[in-house]
Design an enzyme around this catalytic site. Structure first.
Site, short mmCIF file in Angstrom:
data_model
loop_
_atom_site.label_atom_id
_atom_site.label_comp_id
_atom_site.label_asym_id
_atom_site.label_seq_id
_atom_site.Cartn_x
_atom_site.Cartn_y
_atom_site.Cartn_z
N CYS A 117 0.86 -1.18 0.00
CA CYS A 117 0.00 0.00 0.00
C CYS A 117 0.89 1.22 0.00
CB CYS A 117 -0.92 0.00 1.22
SG CYS A 117 -2.04 1.43 1.30
N CYS A 124 -3.16 7.25 -4.98
CA CYS A 124 -2.93 5.81 -4.83
C CYS A 124 -1.50 5.45 -5.24
CB CYS A 124 -3.94 5.00 -5.62
SG CYS A 124 -3.86 3.21 -5.28
#
Length: 332
Positions: free
Chosen positions: A89, A252
């Site tokens: 992530c 992201c």
């Protein structure tokens, strides 16, 4: 039994990050990938309890710090999110590194640099500070590559779409403007959420990517709606769908990595090129293609992503088995 978790809450480029600084379970495994599998088998209730309502929400994500499994590395990170326990992530790493350094939870062997074990592999970090504040974090990520091109799905409400799948730490279905998809501002967040879940389901029925080096990393988990940039100085814009209802407020990190691999594979970026990526809300990451590599027999790139995070407060959370919603819930 009551389980107590001490958390540092904040955000990276607008998307939430919850660093669980106290209460992480002891995990078995000789790598962060193996520890991830152990967490999923025995402790996924911690993820759902901390990320789902009533202690979290549809966008909640975060992670835990662990000792590294190899002495040359500084620390390990295990990620949690509403969509699962992720292999990697990017926005979470930027937030966790920022909060960990600012609160003394991470002690680098070399100031300004870190080597971090994550379930997807080992990543390198370069960070900058101003006083006690971490002002930027740059991740040199795991290899990113394009897993499939031209997957056609026909979903009610938008019609046929040609979709490419790329990996940047998670697998992304990348949708560029075409047909009835004319751009993000013509769609709106609620319509993106409604369509993304159905598009992901359609792709999963057609194609399941599997990481060439780690078969536990498989399947399309995220949808990346690509678009033209909106703000001055940006090169592209996106809205990334994850979980059941979430649109990433940040650009992201693993999605930017996948997009860089996609743009490189289609001849639109080359090694050394910089790519400023906007999120749905206008926040930015700076991506760069660091080098071309091979992942097993796949052409791939090493991407980097740079951004910053802000801690917003401390949060001591109880998960009490006497609570009927101790493991969390979602409204669908």
């Amino acid at each position: 039994m009551r389980h107590t978790f001490f958390c540092i809450d904040g955000h990276t480029a607008g998307n939430p990050v919850r660093l669980v600084a106290g209460g992480a379970p002891l995990l078995k495994g000789g790598s962060m990938s193996e520890r991830r599998q152990d967490f999923l088998a025995r402790f996924d209730w911690i993820r759902t309890g901390l990320c789902f309502e009533p202690r979290g929400h549809d966008m909640m994500s975060g992670g835990f710090l662990y000792p590294p499994t190899q002495p040359e590395n500084d620390i390990g990170i295990l990620f949690i999110e509403t969509s699962g326990c992720l292999p990697m992530c990017g926005h979470g790493t930027i937030g966790i590194v920022t909060f960990g350094l600012e609160h003394g939870l991470i002690q680098p062997a070399t100031p300004g640099n870190l080597r971090i074990e994550v379930p997807a592999g080992v990543i390198d970090i370069a960070y900058e500070t101003a006083g006690e504040k971490v002002t930027s974090v740059r991740i040199t990520n795991v290899p990113a590559y394009v897993a499939a091109r031209g997957i056609v799905v026909d979903v009610e409400g938008i019609g046929p779409l040609s979709i490419d799948v790329a990996y940047g730490g998670n697998y992304y279905a990348i949708i560029e403007p075409q047909g009835a998809y004319t751009g993000l501002d013509d769609m709106g967040a609620s319509r993106l959420v409604d369509l993304s879940g159905r598009i992901r389901a359609a792709i999963r029925e057609t194609f399941e990517p599997v990481h060439p080096l780690d078969p536990t990393i498989r399947g399309v988990s995220h949808i990346l709606w690509a678009d033209r940039p909106k703000g001055e100085g940006a090169d592209g814009r996106n809205a990334v769908f994850y979980g059941d209802k979430a649109i990433d407020r940040s650009p992201c990190g693993t999605g930017t990595s996948a997009r860089l691999a996609h743009l490189a594979a289609t001849g639109r970026l080359a090694v050394g090129d910089r790519f400023v990526h906007e999120s749905y809300i206008g926040s930015r990451f700076v991506g760069r293609i660091e080098q071309a590599v091979t992942l097993s027999d796949q052409p791939a790139i090493i991407p980097s992503i740079e951004g910053s995070a802000i801690a917003t407060g401390f949060n001591t959370i109880w998960i009490d088995r006497a609570d009927p919603f101790w493991a969390g819930f979602q409204v669908k």
